[in-house]
Write a protein that holds these residues in place. Structure first.
Motif, short mmCIF file in Angstrom:
data_model
loop_
_atom_site.label_atom_id
_atom_site.label_comp_id
_atom_site.label_asym_id
_atom_site.label_seq_id
_atom_site.Cartn_x
_atom_site.Cartn_y
_atom_site.Cartn_z
N VAL A 13 37.45 -38.21 -12.78
CA VAL A 13 36.32 -38.27 -12.64
C VAL A 13 35.92 -38.58 -11.35
N ILE A 14 35.11 -37.84 -10.57
CA ILE A 14 34.85 -38.29 -9.11
C ILE A 14 33.20 -38.73 -8.92
N SER A 15 33.01 -39.62 -8.81
CA SER A 15 31.84 -40.14 -8.63
C SER A 15 30.83 -39.78 -7.18
N PRO A 16 29.79 -39.01 -7.53
CA PRO A 16 29.31 -38.54 -6.35
C PRO A 16 28.64 -39.63 -5.53
N LEU A 17 28.55 -40.92 -6.21
CA LEU A 17 27.97 -42.01 -5.39
C LEU A 17 28.95 -42.61 -4.60
N TYR A 56 43.77 -40.15 -7.69
CA TYR A 56 43.26 -41.50 -8.14
C TYR A 56 43.86 -42.52 -7.10
N ARG A 57 45.33 -42.37 -6.98
CA ARG A 57 45.96 -43.17 -5.91
C ARG A 57 45.84 -43.02 -4.75
N SER A 77 37.69 -42.35 -11.14
CA SER A 77 37.84 -43.12 -12.32
C SER A 77 38.71 -42.13 -13.18
N TRP A 78 39.16 -42.67 -14.28
CA TRP A 78 40.08 -41.88 -15.25
C TRP A 78 39.42 -42.19 -16.68
N GLU A 79 38.78 -40.76 -16.99
CA GLU A 79 38.49 -40.69 -18.59
C GLU A 79 39.19 -39.40 -19.20
N ASP A 80 40.36 -39.96 -19.47
CA ASP A 80 41.57 -38.94 -19.95
C ASP A 80 41.59 -37.53 -19.07
N LYS A 81 40.89 -37.76 -17.80
CA LYS A 81 41.06 -36.72 -16.71
C LYS A 81 40.31 -37.35 -15.45
N MET A 137 32.03 -47.61 -11.54
CA MET A 137 31.63 -46.97 -10.18
C MET A 137 30.59 -47.58 -9.54
N PRO A 138 30.31 -47.52 -8.30
CA PRO A 138 28.99 -48.05 -7.65
C PRO A 138 27.85 -47.62 -8.34
N GLY A 139 26.88 -48.62 -8.49
CA GLY A 139 25.70 -48.25 -9.17
C GLY A 139 25.87 -48.77 -10.75
N ASN A 140 27.32 -48.94 -11.02
CA ASN A 140 27.53 -49.11 -12.58
C ASN A 140 28.76 -49.98 -12.63
N PHE A 141 29.09 -50.99 -12.03
CA PHE A 141 30.44 -51.60 -11.95
C PHE A 141 30.31 -52.55 -13.64
#
Ligand code: SF4
Ligand code: SF4
Length: 546
Positions: free
Chosen positions: A371-375, A356-357, A365-369, A90-94
């Motif tokens: 996850v929405i990045s606030p950034l 996600y789509r 992103s997907w981590e078995d569920k 995610m942004p800030g950590n690609f």
């Protein structure tokens, strides 16, 4: 709000003119930069787009001198002969995997700048010409011009014909190149003839350049179609609309315009980075909210020829703008951001991947569920409205809060007809403020519901509005191609059509539900839409669901 750590390394895709300039700008700001380039070295990357320097000789020389030591410059690493294999995070950590020769290299970065140079493609076929010593491309002409006075093929007594804007929609870069070329011909004692369709001069200094090149003696034929040309270029004829007669020319040299395109691997790169393509595969969608260098994803920026037809000056301005955007985003490595803009209820989620789509900002992103990045999240609410389980809530726009807005507003009005308008905050909410400021007549029974984007207008909200007593419902959103969240207006349009069908099946007049697009400065138009709907609702009478 919480403090979040972000990676201060920046990846620059493209090691040519724009990429090297962007890397320089970023390194000067103190960021660690990695250039990723397919070509075996950065010199070759620049050479592939040499026309950019030839078309702007002064800048080209200036830059050549300033980047001699780039590969070893402090804070810049060059990965040449390298391509992107995999991109995530995610942004800030690609996080990315790159293929360098036969080796897979892994790297991390907080932001990405896409800075591929344009590629020039001569349009010989479009003009029915075959390349030869008489028929050359604009790049070949510029190389000759750079050769200096010694080259007499474009000098004393020579007739040089330029073809531009007839083989493709004209652009300012092509026009500038031709006008500069025509001036060189005139200065060296030749005669330049320019065959052109629309003369595009909407760029800095172009109007003056056009005037100067005409004053230097260059002759412009403004045509609406490709002139009659022999395939070897020995004869060109066109109808002069002023004289009303055919004008024929036997040129010594025919210079053919070039289409300026993104490299062929642009769609693949866009797919890996999850950024939207624009017209002709440029890596920036045609959306006013993206200008000048933003993409649909936070932390990913596009410059120069990656996003539009641009000359060296334009690419460098973009490089500087992108560096400022990176600085705004990464700062010194810590960022203050909301703890969450949207939250997922894990118990409700059925792992369907719909969110996600459909997220237009690549924020999930997907981590078995999910996850929405606030950034990365822009809180548009598209995912929340599309989720089949109602498992996503947008902070400050939770379903309960929108429904209570509806309850409150409909219970407070005795005026009829009751008209509920869902207003996107990027367009119609502003237009409404304008209408009120100007004192325009608005329906007395109007009640508005503020949404962050029309993509947040759920089917449930539309049904609820009718069930709670609305006589009519309006969904007001941005014009096509103008939605900050790319497809929020499209999703809203589909949902309205769906509900209209259901209303019709249930025996209700489907025109009680309407959809309209507006810009934020369209207060008068908004007042017209609202009063038109009020009149129609008066004729229809109260809703049968009341
Ligand atoms: S759309 Fe809803 S149910 Fe589907 S994965 Fe996303 S949160 Fe889960
Ligand atoms: S609210 Fe919008 S930007 Fe945020 S995750 Fe959902 S769809 Fe993406």
């Amino acid at each position: 709000m919480i403090e979040t750590e972000v990676n201060t390394s920046v990846f620059v895709f493209g090691g040519g003119w724009s990429g090297q300039r962007a890397a320089q700008e970023l390194a000067e700001m103190g960021y660690t930069v990695t250039i990723v380039e397919n070509e075996p070295d950065l010199g070759q990357a620049r050479q592939k787009a040499e026309f950019l320097a030839n078309a702007a000789p002064k800048q080209g020389e200036e830059f050549q001198a300033s980047i001699k030591d780039l590969p070893s410059s402090k804070g810049i690493e060059s990965l040449t002969g390298t391509s992107l294999l995999h991109f995530e995070g995610m942004p800030g950590n690609f996080r990315m995997k790159l293929l360098q020769g036969s080796q897979v290299v892994e790297r991390q970065a907080g932001a990405v700048v896409v800075a591929s140079d344009l590629q020039a493609e001569p349009l010989y076929e479009t003009y029915g010409l075959t390349p030869s010593s008489r028929v050359i491309s604009q790049s070949q002409f510029e190389a000759l011009a750079r050769g200096g006075q010694a080259d007499d093929s474009i000098g004393q007594g020579k007739k040089i014909a330029f073809l531009v804007g007839l083989g493709q929609e004209g652009n300012t870069v092509a026009m500038r190149r031709v006008m500069q070329g025509a001036q060189v011909v005139q200065e060296r004692g030749g005669q330049a003839y320019v065959y052109v369709n629309n003369i595009k001069v909407a760029a800095q200094g172009l109007e003056r350049l056009y005037r100067d090149s005409r004053e230097s003696g260059a002759i412009f034929f403004k045509l609406s179609a490709v002139p009659e040309i022999k395939s070897d270029g020995a004869y060109i004829a066109s109808l002069d609309p002023v004289l009303g007669q055919e004008v024929a020319l036997d040129p010594d040299l025919v210079v053919v315009e070039e289409a300026l395109r993104v490299p062929g691997d642009a769609p693949k790169l866009a797919h890996l980075l999850r950024i939207d393509l624009g017209p002709w595969n440029f890596l920036q969608e045609n959306n006013v909210h993206r200008f000048p260098t933003l993409s649909n994803r936070e932390g990913i920026f596009v410059v120069g020829g990656s996003r539009d037809v641009a000359d060296l000056a334009g690419s460098w301005t973009d490089a500087a703008n992108a560096a400022l955007e990176v600085h705004k985003f990464l700062g010194d490595g810590t960022k203050l951001a909301p703890e969450a803009k949207a939250v997922v209820d894990k118990e409700k989620c059925c792992f369907c991947l719909t969110c996600y789509r459909c997220c237009p900002h690549g924020a999930i992103s997907w981590e078995d569920k999910p996850v929405i990045s606030p950034l990365a999240c822009q809180a548009c609410g598209i995912c929340a409205s599309e989720c089949p389980q109602d498992a996503i809530q947008i902070m400050a726009f939770e379903d309960d809060s929108i429904k209570s807005q509806l309850d409150q507003s409909l219970s407070q009005t005795a005026e009829t007809p009751n008209l509920v308008a869902f207003c996107c905050e990027n367009s119609s909410l502003e237009a409404l403020k304008m209408a009120r400021l100007f004192g325009l007549d608005l329906p007395s029974g109007l009640r508005t519901v503020h949404v962050p984007c029309a993509g947040k207008v759920d089917l449930d909200y539309l049904f609820s509005a009718f069930l709670k007593g609305a006589d009519g419902v309006l969904v007001l959103t941005c014009h096509p191609g103008n939605c900050k969240s790319v497809r929020g207006n499209t999703f809203a349009g589909w949902r309205v059509e769906n509900v209209q069908r259901m209303l019709a099946n249930a025996g209700m007049d489907k025109s009680r539900l309407r959809f309209a697009t507006l810009a934020s400065n369209m207060g008068h138009e908004l007042a017209g839409i609202l009063s038109g709907m009020e009149d129609d609702l008066k004729k229809l009478g109260p809703s049968p669901l009341k």
